[in-house]
Scaffold this motif. Structure first.
Motif, mmCIF file in Angstrom:
data_model
loop_
_atom_site.group_PDB
_atom_site.id
_atom_site.type_symbol
_atom_site.label_atom_id
_atom_site.label_comp_id
_atom_site.label_asym_id
_atom_site.label_seq_id
_atom_site.Cartn_x
_atom_site.Cartn_y
_atom_site.Cartn_z
ATOM 1 N N VAL A 147 -28.610 -21.947 7.409
ATOM 2 C CA VAL A 147 -29.313 -22.632 6.325
ATOM 3 C C VAL A 147 -29.666 -21.576 5.293
ATOM 4 O O VAL A 147 -30.309 -20.567 5.619
ATOM 5 C CB VAL A 147 -30.577 -23.358 6.833
ATOM 6 N N ASP A 148 -29.184 -21.806 4.083
ATOM 7 C CA ASP A 148 -29.382 -20.849 2.988
ATOM 8 C C ASP A 148 -28.962 -19.438 3.388
ATOM 9 O O ASP A 148 -29.625 -18.441 3.070
ATOM 10 C CB ASP A 148 -30.833 -20.886 2.498
ATOM 11 N N GLY A 149 -27.849 -19.344 4.121
ATOM 12 C CA GLY A 149 -27.256 -18.068 4.482
ATOM 13 C C GLY A 149 -27.873 -17.366 5.676
ATOM 14 O O GLY A 149 -27.433 -16.288 6.051
ATOM 15 N N VAL A 150 -28.878 -17.971 6.285
ATOM 16 C CA VAL A 150 -29.558 -17.357 7.427
ATOM 17 C C VAL A 150 -29.194 -18.121 8.697
ATOM 18 O O VAL A 150 -29.345 -19.348 8.753
ATOM 19 C CB VAL A 150 -31.089 -17.367 7.232
ATOM 20 N N GLU A 151 -28.719 -17.396 9.734
ATOM 21 C CA GLU A 151 -28.389 -18.060 10.984
ATOM 22 C C GLU A 151 -29.662 -18.557 11.657
ATOM 23 O O GLU A 151 -30.659 -17.846 11.727
ATOM 24 C CB GLU A 151 -27.627 -17.140 11.935
ATOM 25 N N LYS A 152 -29.594 -19.795 12.143
ATOM 26 C CA LYS A 152 -30.725 -20.418 12.829
ATOM 27 C C LYS A 152 -30.392 -20.552 14.312
ATOM 28 O O LYS A 152 -29.298 -20.986 14.675
ATOM 29 C CB LYS A 152 -31.017 -21.799 12.230
ATOM 30 N N PRO A 153 -31.315 -20.182 15.193
ATOM 31 C CA PRO A 153 -31.044 -20.284 16.631
ATOM 32 C C PRO A 153 -30.824 -21.732 17.042
ATOM 33 O O PRO A 153 -31.370 -22.654 16.429
ATOM 34 C CB PRO A 153 -32.300 -19.707 17.281
ATOM 35 N N ASN A 154 -30.022 -21.911 18.099
ATOM 36 C CA ASN A 154 -29.789 -23.267 18.596
ATOM 37 C C ASN A 154 -30.432 -23.429 19.965
ATOM 38 O O ASN A 154 -30.944 -22.482 20.547
ATOM 39 C CB ASN A 154 -28.300 -23.610 18.601
#
Length: 185
Positions: free
Chosen positions: A130-137
């Protein structure tokens, strides 16, 4: 390959897009506004893919689809919203993998992307940005299953066109589908 698809019940174009004009998927026509594109660009359910787009979501609710491979049947693979303002890569009937935390903000432009390595999904194969930042799953494993004889839908989740809550209420702009993993490199 460029494929602009076919408008189904015509989403309204708007000048408010980030990349020229965005498509407005209206709350008044939630079960009707979508773009259908023939095929999946040769991507089958064992191969890597990347979906990316700009979204301006008015209503985040659970299961509102941004993009999906499917023909309005419950075996689709879709990128949707999930309870708690999360993103979810879902294969209805097989759970899905979501971001661990809330990442979506209503009434705000956001760039979202999902990069998947192909085959059964896992925390190491599926990456949300999101907006170039990896988000943990949430580390959930799910089998993706769509075969090669389905179509791509933008604006609805691909699994159930008749369910109004399965379609986007907002703007979608600059959708790109890659048949590979896109990296920062």
């Amino acid at each position: 390959r460029r494929n602009h698809g076919n408008k189904v019940f015509t989403p309204t174009s708007t000048a408010d897009g980030l990349m020229d004009e965005a498509l407005d998927f209206s709350a008044a026509n939630l079960d009707e506004d979508r773009i259908d594109i023939t095929g999946t660009f040769g991507i089958d359910d064992t191969e890597p893919f990347t979906w990316e787009m700009w979204v301006y979501t008015r209503t985040i609710g659970n299961g509102r689809g941004y993009i999906g491979f499917g023909n309005g049947v419950p075996t689709a693979t879709v990128l949707t919203t999930a309870t708690g303002d999360k993103l979810k890569l879902d294969n209805p009937g097989n759970n899905g993998i979501t971001t661990s935390n809330a990442v979506l903000i209503a009434n705000t432009w956001q760039h979202i992307a999902i990069v998947h390595a192909g085959g059964a999904t896992s925390s190491v194969k599926t990456h949300f940005y999101v907006d170039g930042v990896e988000k943990p799953n949430d580390n959930t494993a799910v089998t993706l299953d769509w075969g090669v004889s389905v179509d791509t839908s933008i604006g609805c989740n691909g699994a159930d066109f008749a369910d109004q809550t399965s379609c986007t209420d907002g703007l979608i702009d600059h959708v790109i589908i890659y048949d590979t993993n896109v990296t920062a490199d």
